[in-house]
Design a protein around this motif. Structure first.
Motif, PDB file in Angstrom:
ATOM      1  N   GLU A  39       8.720   2.023   4.171  1.00 33.05           N
ATOM      2  CA  GLU A  39       7.479   1.257   4.361  1.00 33.05           C
ATOM      3  C   GLU A  39       6.676   1.218   3.076  1.00 33.05           C
ATOM      4  OE1 GLU A  39       4.853   2.658   7.344  1.00 33.05           O
ATOM      5  OE2 GLU A  39       6.093   1.883   8.974  1.00 33.05           O
ATOM      6  N   PHE A  40       6.167   0.038   2.776  1.00 29.93           N
ATOM      7  CA  PHE A  40       5.387  -0.111   1.559  1.00 29.93           C
ATOM      8  C   PHE A  40       4.103  -0.881   1.846  1.00 29.93           C
ATOM      9  CE2 PHE A  40       9.789   0.294   0.527  1.00 29.93           C
ATOM     10  CZ  PHE A  40       9.810   1.149  -0.561  1.00 29.93           C
ATOM     11  N   VAL A  41       3.030  -0.373   1.294  1.00 35.41           N
ATOM     12  CA  VAL A  41       1.765  -1.088   1.367  1.00 35.41           C
ATOM     13  C   VAL A  41       1.589  -1.752   0.006  1.00 35.41           C
ATOM     14  CG1 VAL A  41      -0.722  -0.790   1.454  1.00 35.41           C
ATOM     15  CG2 VAL A  41       0.740   0.376   3.122  1.00 35.41           C
ATOM     16  N   VAL A  42       1.327  -3.065   0.020  1.00 38.09           N
ATOM     17  CA  VAL A  42       1.369  -3.844  -1.210  1.00 38.09           C
ATOM     18  C   VAL A  42       0.000  -4.438  -1.539  1.00 38.09           C
ATOM     19  CG1 VAL A  42       2.487  -5.801  -2.331  1.00 38.09           C
ATOM     20  CG2 VAL A  42       3.781  -4.412  -0.702  1.00 38.09           C
ATOM     21  N   ALA A  43      -0.507  -4.090  -2.712  1.00 37.92           N
ATOM     22  CA  ALA A  43      -1.808  -4.617  -3.144  1.00 37.92           C
ATOM     23  C   ALA A  43      -1.608  -5.607  -4.282  1.00 37.92           C
ATOM     24  CB  ALA A  43      -2.728  -3.474  -3.573  1.00 37.92           C
ATOM     25  N   THR A  44      -1.460  -6.879  -3.928  1.00 36.28           N
ATOM     26  CA  THR A  44      -1.437  -7.973  -4.903  1.00 36.28           C
ATOM     27  C   THR A  44      -1.532  -9.268  -4.111  1.00 36.28           C
ATOM     28  OG1 THR A  44      -0.300  -8.898  -6.850  1.00 36.28           O
ATOM     29  CG2 THR A  44       1.120  -8.235  -5.019  1.00 36.28           C
ATOM     30  N   GLU A  45      -1.367 -10.399  -4.782  1.00 35.01           N
ATOM     31  CA  GLU A  45      -1.382 -11.697  -4.107  1.00 35.01           C
ATOM     32  C   GLU A  45      -0.224 -11.694  -3.096  1.00 35.01           C
ATOM     33  OE1 GLU A  45      -1.510 -16.111  -3.646  1.00 35.01           O
ATOM     34  OE2 GLU A  45       0.165 -14.746  -3.768  1.00 35.01           O
TER      35      GLU A  45
END
Ligand code: MLT
Length: 304
Positions: A230-236
């Motif tokens: 699981e990955f939480v992604v902070a970008t567009e």
């Protein structure tokens, strides 16, 4: 479907290549020959044998392709696809700093207009900024323009003192500490992938010290290789299509689902089709500006 077929047919007819940034709409990415970040796209633009490059991204990226390829025709399907970050800095801002620091080095993030690149010593992307800056001489002042969050990240990682221009990407700057906090609670076992342009940047690492600060290309590479599921992604959020495609067995959660760049999304499949059909809109950079900007860009393409 039929439109996508038409695009592919016209592409062959025109001897064109379609390059798309990772923040593009999924249907645009699907007709592209190459999908990547600014660095990968610049390299691909340099390498291609096609006569025409249809650039699915924003204006400064098409300019970069045109500078690196003066003999090719570079098309941007919508001239309104701009960049708030590139628009935030003017050549005069760089000239004013240079006047005060005659021995200074100007490092320009690729998200700048050609006229600003022409005043820079070297360009960088988020994928190679740390590496480029760490190789610069120790004894000269450095001006990092225009993204202050990326600049602060590079200063922290390299330990170098950088003068920062106060620019930001409105989409990434809007990703803040409170968004990160909410996701930390919802996905305690996930790995956090944070783009260095984010407003929650380096200052929020206390919340999640093992978060990875990565460019989009770095995120794709990391997610494919990591053990986490699981990955939480902070970008567009455009990057999610690519992440899911390249690591289909893993789950990705956007920190801010409405982190959408309206400029990137101006490029639609319909406009890509019209662009090829009518050979529009040609992006040209005057040779005098291009010649100076090319040196800084070639230095960028060589690193990382
Ligand atoms: C770029 O380099 O294209 C942008 O900074 C987004 C990224 O890939 O990190």
């Amino acid at each position: 479907e039929a439109l996508a077929q038409e695009v592919l047919r016209l592409k062959r007819e025109r001897n064109a290549v379609i390059l798309a940034h990772s923040y593009q709409l999924p249907e645009v990415e699907e007709v592209a020959d190459f999908v990547g970040d600014s660095l990968g796209l610049a390299r691909e633009a340099q390498r291609t044998r096609a006569e025409v490059i249809v650039f699915c991204g924003v204006h400064f990226m098409a300019e970069t392709a045109a500078i690196l390829n003066p003999e090719k025709t570079v098309l941007l399907p919508d001239l309104e696809a701009g960049c708030s970050l590139a628009d935030s800095i003017r050549p005069e801002d760089v000239l004013a700093w240079k006047a005060k620091h005659p021995d200074g080095i100007v490092v320009a993030y690729v998200n700048t207009k050609a006229e600003v690149k022409a005043l820079a010593d070297v360009c960088v992307t988020s994928a190679n900024a740390v590496e480029v800056v760490s190789q610069l001489p120790q004894d000269r002042p450095i001006y990092f323009v225009p993204d202050m969050f990326l600049g602060a990240h590079v200063a922290r990682v390299t330990g170098r003192r950088l003068d920062l221009f106060p620019g930001e990407c409105h989409v990434h700057a809007g990703i803040r500490e409170e968004h990160l906090k909410a996701l930390l609670e919802a996905h305690p076992g996930a790995e956090f992938l944070i783009h260095p342009e984010c407003g929650c940047g380096s200052g929020c690492l206390y919340l999640k010290p093992d978060a990875k600060m990565l460019s989009t290309e770095g995120m794709v590479r990391y997610a494919k290789g990591a053990e986490a599921r699981e990955f939480v992604v902070a970008t567009e959020v455009g990057i999610l299509h690519r992440l899911k495609k390249e690591a289909p067995e893993k789950a990705f959660f956007p920190v801010k689902p409405d982190a959408v760049c309206e400029y990137m999304k101006r490029i639609t499949l319909e406009k890509v089709y019209l662009s090829l059909k009518e050979m529009r809109h040609v992006v040209r950079v005057p040779e005098e500006v291009a010649r100076k900007a090319r040196r800084a860009l070639e230095a960028m393409v060589a690193v990382g």
